[in-house]
Design a protein around this motif. Structure first.
Motif, PDB file in Angstrom:
ATOM      1  N   LEU A 280       0.705  -1.173   0.082  1.00 22.17           N
ATOM      2  CA  LEU A 280       0.010  -0.026   0.009  1.00 22.17           C
ATOM      3  C   LEU A 280       0.815   1.354  -0.179  1.00 22.17           C
ATOM      4  CD1 LEU A 280      -2.903   1.445   0.309  1.00 22.17           C
ATOM      5  CD2 LEU A 280      -2.599   1.010   2.688  1.00 22.17           C
ATOM      6  N   TYR A 281       1.872   1.221   0.678  1.00 23.41           N
ATOM      7  CA  TYR A 281       2.821   2.365   0.846  1.00 23.41           C
ATOM      8  C   TYR A 281       3.459   2.741  -0.570  1.00 23.41           C
ATOM      9  CZ  TYR A 281       7.372   4.728   1.725  1.00 23.41           C
ATOM     10  OH  TYR A 281       8.382   5.431   1.818  1.00 23.41           O
ATOM     11  N   GLN A 282       4.099   1.634  -1.358  1.00 29.96           N
ATOM     12  CA  GLN A 282       4.453   1.713  -2.617  1.00 29.96           C
ATOM     13  C   GLN A 282       3.541   2.244  -3.385  1.00 29.96           C
ATOM     14  OE1 GLN A 282       7.729   1.533  -3.265  1.00 29.96           O
ATOM     15  NE2 GLN A 282       8.286   0.832  -1.353  1.00 29.96           N
ATOM     16  N   LEU A 283       2.360   1.681  -3.409  1.00 29.26           N
ATOM     17  CA  LEU A 283       1.161   2.266  -4.556  1.00 29.26           C
ATOM     18  C   LEU A 283       1.132   3.758  -4.200  1.00 29.26           C
ATOM     19  CD1 LEU A 283      -1.054   1.795  -6.509  1.00 29.26           C
ATOM     20  CD2 LEU A 283      -2.454   0.996  -4.541  1.00 29.26           C
ATOM     21  N   LEU A 284       0.949   4.300  -2.889  1.00 28.21           N
ATOM     22  CA  LEU A 284       0.445   5.772  -2.514  1.00 28.21           C
ATOM     23  C   LEU A 284       1.707   6.513  -3.368  1.00 28.21           C
ATOM     24  CD1 LEU A 284      -0.682   5.429   1.228  1.00 28.21           C
ATOM     25  CD2 LEU A 284      -2.041   5.412  -1.155  1.00 28.21           C
ATOM     26  N   LEU A 285       2.804   6.203  -3.280  1.00 29.99           N
ATOM     27  CA  LEU A 285       3.908   7.043  -3.774  1.00 29.99           C
ATOM     28  C   LEU A 285       3.615   7.119  -5.256  1.00 29.99           C
ATOM     29  CD1 LEU A 285       7.066   5.592  -1.969  1.00 29.99           C
ATOM     30  CD2 LEU A 285       5.708   7.610  -1.554  1.00 29.99           C
ATOM     31  N   THR A 286       2.995   6.394  -5.994  1.00 37.63           N
ATOM     32  CA  THR A 286       2.864   6.533  -7.634  1.00 37.63           C
ATOM     33  C   THR A 286       1.654   7.429  -7.829  1.00 37.63           C
ATOM     34  OG1 THR A 286       1.355   4.659  -7.784  1.00 37.63           O
ATOM     35  CG2 THR A 286       3.642   4.150  -7.701  1.00 37.63           C
ATOM     36  N   PRO A 287       1.680   8.148  -9.114  1.00 35.14           N
ATOM     37  CA  PRO A 287       0.827   8.803  -9.483  1.00 35.14           C
ATOM     38  C   PRO A 287      -0.607   8.117  -9.271  1.00 35.14           C
ATOM     39  CG  PRO A 287       2.579   9.042 -11.082  1.00 35.14           C
ATOM     40  CD  PRO A 287       2.805   7.988 -10.209  1.00 35.14           C
TER      41      PRO A 287
END
Length: 547
Positions: free
Chosen positions: A53-60
């Motif tokens: 989830l953390y990695q996804l939030l960093l993406t556009p």
């Protein structure tokens, strides 16, 4: 009608929606614990859930959260002290207009000695001393009330994971993460927290009587709840293909797919308070979503609707939601009801036991798109057709929503009403001492119980009974009180005090006249547990509030 997630009325503020998504600040606290200091309670995939989830939030795609706007705590980082600092210090930073996401994937459990107190089990929690080492779930409430300014808050809780602590439950679908009693207490507390501050969008991984599953079949190793949460944010929840995933779309997608993936053994539960279904949570790649774009116009510019229609959800612009007024008897017993959808008359079978605010889905009875050859669904929102205390009379000094308690009482769902009363009062007593409980809230709770039990139940009824038996206080005062209101069991020439579970079970489905005066609510048993001094303090407060 009880508050429900609702689409906002379209207006000038909608023209700012994309600007808020693109330019507004977004903050997150993400907690995931698989490896505990006490390895006996380890989970499998909670840390992986949080990391992904953390990695996804960093993406556009996930919202382009700035890394320094996310506080991620996994495994040994997720101590009680660190999580407390994240909630109480880090979340002081968001401004009123910012979006805040709070995510927990970990164990949750009540204190075995004080089951009404519920905790997140942090990395350094000692399972033998939960009260002294875990994080009280009421810290979430304190954060919302005292530290956090934002009015756009999303809470995602996959915290029904206490199988290891409770002994575990075998299930064929995957590895269960919870014990039913623990799940009930945690979900009720989180629901109460979400209602205490308006605008909070809450989604928990399972209903109050269920467990939450994790398995390799979901994304190579995830909790099923978080797996579909991630898939939805990546674009699967954007069913109309307009380029943006709203919180309403995401919640609906997760709920439907988790139910399907677990053969209806797990049902994610959304909060019952009002929140903005149109709030953007993720955007699909290469999408122009400016207010002048075709995608934006398709998403928000919907045809005019008849006055009988409560809302038309944005997911497909085909789903239709109508109010359905029922009497208390119809809610209790069930009924076949004629409904005009706006185009045709249909008959809908309403099941027994529905409550005000319940959404009933009728597949394939929404609007029809001839171009796409697709038809939406009809959603009926149950509304009580009755007279009751007005909204102005449902007073609260702390912003508590009393609609749900009222609706349970109207339909004589005594067990549900008692559980709701406990949740509200535990939330209030987590903020103040017993002798400082707000009179406005005690008055509202008491009046609801008194009114809908024909003056047989309520704190004021119990206070009068307490005063009749307590006198100057003696060792037998508590026992006499319990006997007087039917909380004692006589069997085999022995007597004992009933448990809260037994009290509620005995009341459920019974008529008012078959129960003793003062039998409910059972909250005094939750806090006193036989301690006459605590009981006296509570009833002194009730008397001081002139109940």
């Amino acid at each position: 009608m009880a508050d429900q997630p609702s689409a906002r009325k379209l207006g000038t503020s909608d023209l700012e929606l994309d600007s808020q998504y693109r330019n507004g600040k977004r903050w997150a606290v993400i907690v995931g614990i698989s490896k505990y200091q006490y390895s006996d309670i380890n989970l499998k995939y909670a840390d992986r859930d949080a990391e992904e989830l953390y990695q996804l939030l960093l993406t556009p795609n996930g919202g382009s959260f700035q890394a320094d706007h996310i506080c991620k705590l996994t495994n040994e980082q997720a101590t009680t002290g660190n999580i407390n600092r994240a909630l109480r210090s880090f979340l002081k930073k968001p401004a009123r207009e910012d979006l805040v996401l709070i995510y927990f994937a970990c164990h949750g459990s009540p204190d075995p000695d004080r089951p009404s107190n519920v905790y997140f089990l942090t990395y350094d929690t000692d399972p033998k001393d939960i009260a002294g080492t875990a994080l009280p779930m009421k810290e979430i409430d304190r954060t919302l009330q005292e530290s956090l300014l934002s009015h756009k808050v999303i809470i995602l809780a996959d915290a029904c994971h206490s199988a290891a602590i409770g002994g575990g439950i075998g299930q064929p679908i995957g590895q269960p993460r919870s014990v039913i009693d623990n799940s009930q207490k945690m979900n009720r507390f989180l629901q109460a927290i979400s209602r205490a501050k308006g605008g909070v969008a809450l989604l928990t991984s399972a209903e109050a009587n269920e467990v939450s599953f994790e398995d390799t079949k979901w994304g190579g190793g995830h909790g099923v709840f978080t797996h579909f949460l991630l898939e939805g944010m990546r674009g699967a929840a954007d069913l109309d293909g307009n380029g943006i995933v709203t919180i309403g779309e995401l919640f609906d997608y997760v709920i439907e797919n988790v139910q399907r993936a677990t053969d209806n053994n797990q049902h994610p539960s959304r909060g019952t308070n009002a929140y903005d279904r149109n709030m953007p949570i993720a955007i699909t790649a290469n999408t122009n979503f400016s207010p002048s774009s075709e995608a934006y116009q398709q998403k928000y510019q919907t045809p005019s609707r008849s006055s009988s229609r409560v809302e038309q959800t944005v997911e497909e612009n085909l789903d239709v939601t109508l109010e359905l007024a029922l009497t208390a008897k119809e809610m209790t017993n069930g009924v076949e009801k004629p409904v005009f959808t706006g185009k045709e008359n249909i008959t809908v079978k309403i099941p027994a036991g529905v409550s005000s605010g319940k959404r009933i889905r009728v597949t394939g009875k929404g609007s029809f798109d001839s171009l796409r050859q697709k038809r939406g669904d009809l959603y009926l929102v149950v509304k009580l057709l009755n007279t009751f205390l007005t909204e102005d009379e449902l007073r609260s000094a702390c912003g508590i929503n009393y609609n749900i308690l009222r609706d349970f009482l109207i339909t004589q769902k005594w067990q549900k009403a008692d559980e709701e009363t406990e949740s509200i009062l535990q939330l209030l007593s987590s903020r103040v001492e017993i002798n400082d409980l707000p009179c406005e809230d005690l008055w509202t709770i008491d009046q609801l119980w008194v009114k809908y039990s024909d003056q047989r139940f309520g704190f004021s009824v119990q206070r009068r009974i307490w005063q009749s038996v307590a006198g100057e206080m003696s060792e037998d005062s508590w026992k006499s009180f319990c006997q007087k209101i039917g909380w004692f069991s006589q069997a085999n020439q022995t007597s004992r005090e009933l448990t809260i579970v037994e009290i509620r079970s005995k009341a459920d489905g019974r008529s008012i006249n078959s129960l003793v005066n003062g039998y409910l609510p059972s909250f005094i048993l939750c806090i006193a547990k036989g301690n006459e001094l605590i009981a006296k303090r509570f009833f002194d407060r009730v008397q001081k509030c002139r109940l």
